[in-house]
Motif scaffolding. Structure first.
Motif, short mmCIF file in Angstrom:
data_model
loop_
_atom_site.label_atom_id
_atom_site.label_comp_id
_atom_site.label_asym_id
_atom_site.label_seq_id
_atom_site.Cartn_x
_atom_site.Cartn_y
_atom_site.Cartn_z
N TYR A 12 -1.12 13.83 7.79
CA TYR A 12 -0.21 12.81 7.28
C TYR A 12 1.14 12.88 7.99
O TYR A 12 1.72 11.84 8.34
N ALA A 14 5.22 6.71 3.12
CA ALA A 14 4.04 7.03 2.31
C ALA A 14 3.32 8.25 2.88
O ALA A 14 2.90 9.14 2.12
N LEU A 54 2.70 12.01 1.27
CA LEU A 54 1.40 12.66 1.16
C LEU A 54 1.42 14.05 1.79
O LEU A 54 0.81 14.99 1.26
N ASP A 61 0.83 -1.21 0.00
CA ASP A 61 0.00 0.00 0.00
C ASP A 61 0.86 1.26 0.00
O ASP A 61 0.56 2.24 -0.70
N GLY A 84 -3.95 6.60 1.95
CA GLY A 84 -3.32 7.23 3.11
C GLY A 84 -4.29 7.45 4.25
O GLY A 84 -3.96 7.22 5.42
N ALA A 134 -4.19 8.23 -3.90
CA ALA A 134 -3.17 8.17 -2.86
C ALA A 134 -3.74 8.55 -1.50
O ALA A 134 -3.45 7.91 -0.48
N GLN A 135 -4.56 9.59 -1.48
CA GLN A 135 -5.15 10.03 -0.21
C GLN A 135 -6.17 9.03 0.30
O GLN A 135 -6.31 8.85 1.53
N VAL A 161 0.92 4.29 -2.82
CA VAL A 161 0.77 5.71 -2.49
C VAL A 161 1.92 6.52 -3.11
O VAL A 161 1.71 7.57 -3.75
N THR A 164 1.88 9.54 -5.96
CA THR A 164 2.41 10.89 -5.77
C THR A 164 3.50 11.19 -6.78
O THR A 164 3.74 12.37 -7.10
#
Length: 421
Positions: free
Chosen positions: A184, A171, A175, A99, A122, A118-119, A103, A107
């Motif tokens: 994050y 990750a 973010l 994961d 995250g 990605a978010q 992410v 990005t």
């Protein structure tokens, strides 16, 4: 099994209901395609690179969108097809290491839709961190996406391995760098404090960080080169993002451990035994070679890349690339092919660009032709049954982690470093 795991192989989770893998193995072999030969043999008829990248992102998009809840939490299954998908069994757990790579790959390209995906991941990693039954900042090895889709946390791999923590931290750091959202960075710092509190070893030389904890809370006493490379990269990012020099000092401790593992011939050993001091010399895993270079940024590990080219390259049918370790070099491990290609591209020495392109061509070819593939994602291995040397096997099934490493290699983006603004 001392001195290296980042997660057990997925089949082992099914057997023992624990998810946490180890490194792989491979018998020394040399491929004319990516060794020091001046003229590497190119793979023919692979996909066009631009088309290949677009298809790989489509694969990741479909995996992320498959398991989401009403709040926008999503986790992609790590493996699919072949060994992991049969008429009677479908293995769906999501490994946080994979994961994290997904992410970072999102990005790296950074399109608006990429950042949304990605978010979504995250935010889910922050969700499982907040909902952990211990609640001390850790995340676990793997989770069930079906549970996430139902709005709950279902842990499938309860171990808390140091390398996994660092990858999730990187990750989240990415973010924060990409979005500026402090949640994050806060999550990354919680993970970093967990690593420091629970795994720092300044008593048993060579100093560094131990392997984490198993599911019952028992601490692992060995130290891993891979984990310390991860920490070196992660803590360096935190020093940059926070301006707090303590993280740079801690990154230097981890990098010092990695340096202590390098042998006279340039290769980097896997880590230590249970005593935290005695060097564990067999098997020699690929990740210790490539991640020492990528994670620390120290040019001394260019020698480890050269050792890899001379000792870990497999040729399996039309495919050429590294295996997981020096236990079994009969099959290509495409996750490793991605990070080796990235290391060569970033080193950019004589012949490195051609060697990296040969590796990437082989990945594009398996993307197109893999028996268990879909024409978009990357399978984990060239054929089933790659022996890691640590008691587990890898299979030729679609893999989010291998796909993300390929995308990072194509972009020349080192996940252990933040992008330059």
């Amino acid at each position: 099994m001392s001195g290296s795991p980042r997660r057990y192989a997925p089949w082992a989770i099914v057997t023992v209901l624990v998810a946490a893998t180890v490194f792989a193995g491979a018998v020394p072999a040399v491929s004319a395609g990516v060794t020091s030969a001046d003229e590497p043999t190119p793979t023919v008829n692979a996909l066009d690179p631009e088309q290949s990248v677009a298809l790989a992102y489509e694969f990741l998009d479909a995996r992320v969108d498959e398991f989401c809840d009403g709040a926008g939490h999503c986790l992609p299954r790590s493996y699919q097809g072949g060994f992991f998908t049969t008429p009677s069994w479908d293995f769906t757990p999501s490994f946080v290491y994979d994961d994290a790579l997904v992410v970072i790959a999102y990005t790296s390209r950074g399109l608006p839709a990429d950042l949304r995906h990605a978010q979504a991941i995250g935010d889910t990693l922050l969700f499982v961190q907040a909902e952990d039954p211990i609640g001390d900042g850790r995340v676990r090895t793997s989770y069930e996406p079906h549970g996430i889709r139902q709005g709950r946390v279902e842990i499938t791999g309860p171990g808390t391995f140091t390398g996994n923590q660092a990858w999730v931290g990187m990750a989240l750091a990415r973010l924060f760098h990409a979005t500026g959202e402090t949640k994050y960075l806060d999550g990354a710092l919680r993970i970093a404090e967990w690593i420091q509190t629970n795994t720092a070893d300044m008593i048993r030389a060579p100093y560094g960080y131990t392997g984490g904890q198993v599911d019952d809370g028992t601490s692992l006493t060995w130290k891993s080169t891979e984990h310390n490379s991860d920490i070196s990269g992660f803590f360096t990012q935190l020093a940059q993002l926070t301006g707090d020099a303590v993280w740079a000092d801690r990154a230097a401790v981890a990098a010092g451990f990695v340096a202590a593992m390098q042998s006279a011939d340039g290769h980097v050993d896997t880590g230590t035994g249970l005593d935290g001091s005695t060097i564990n010399t067999r098997p020699v895993p690929l990740d210790a070679q490539t991640w020492s270079y990528l994670g620390t940024g120290d040019p001394r590990y260019g020698a480890a890349l050269d050792w890899t080219l001379a000792n870990l390259i497999a040729n399996d049918g039309p495919y050429t690339g590294p295996s997981i370790s020096d236990t079994d070099v009969s099959k290509v491990w495409f996750e490793g092919a991605g990070n080796l290609a990235l290391g060569l591209r970033l080193r950019d020495g004589q012949g490195d660009a051609d060697r990296a392109e040969t590796l990437l061509d082989s990945i594009r070819l398996v993307q197109r032709d893999a028996a268990n593939g879909d024409g978009k994602g990357i399978v984990a291995t060239s054929t089933d049954g790659l022996d890691s040397g640590f008691g587990d096997l890898y299979y030729a099934s679609l893999h989010t982690g291998a796909t993300a490493w390929y995308l990072l290699a194509e972009a020349g983006d080192n996940p252990f470093r933040l992008p330059v603004d």
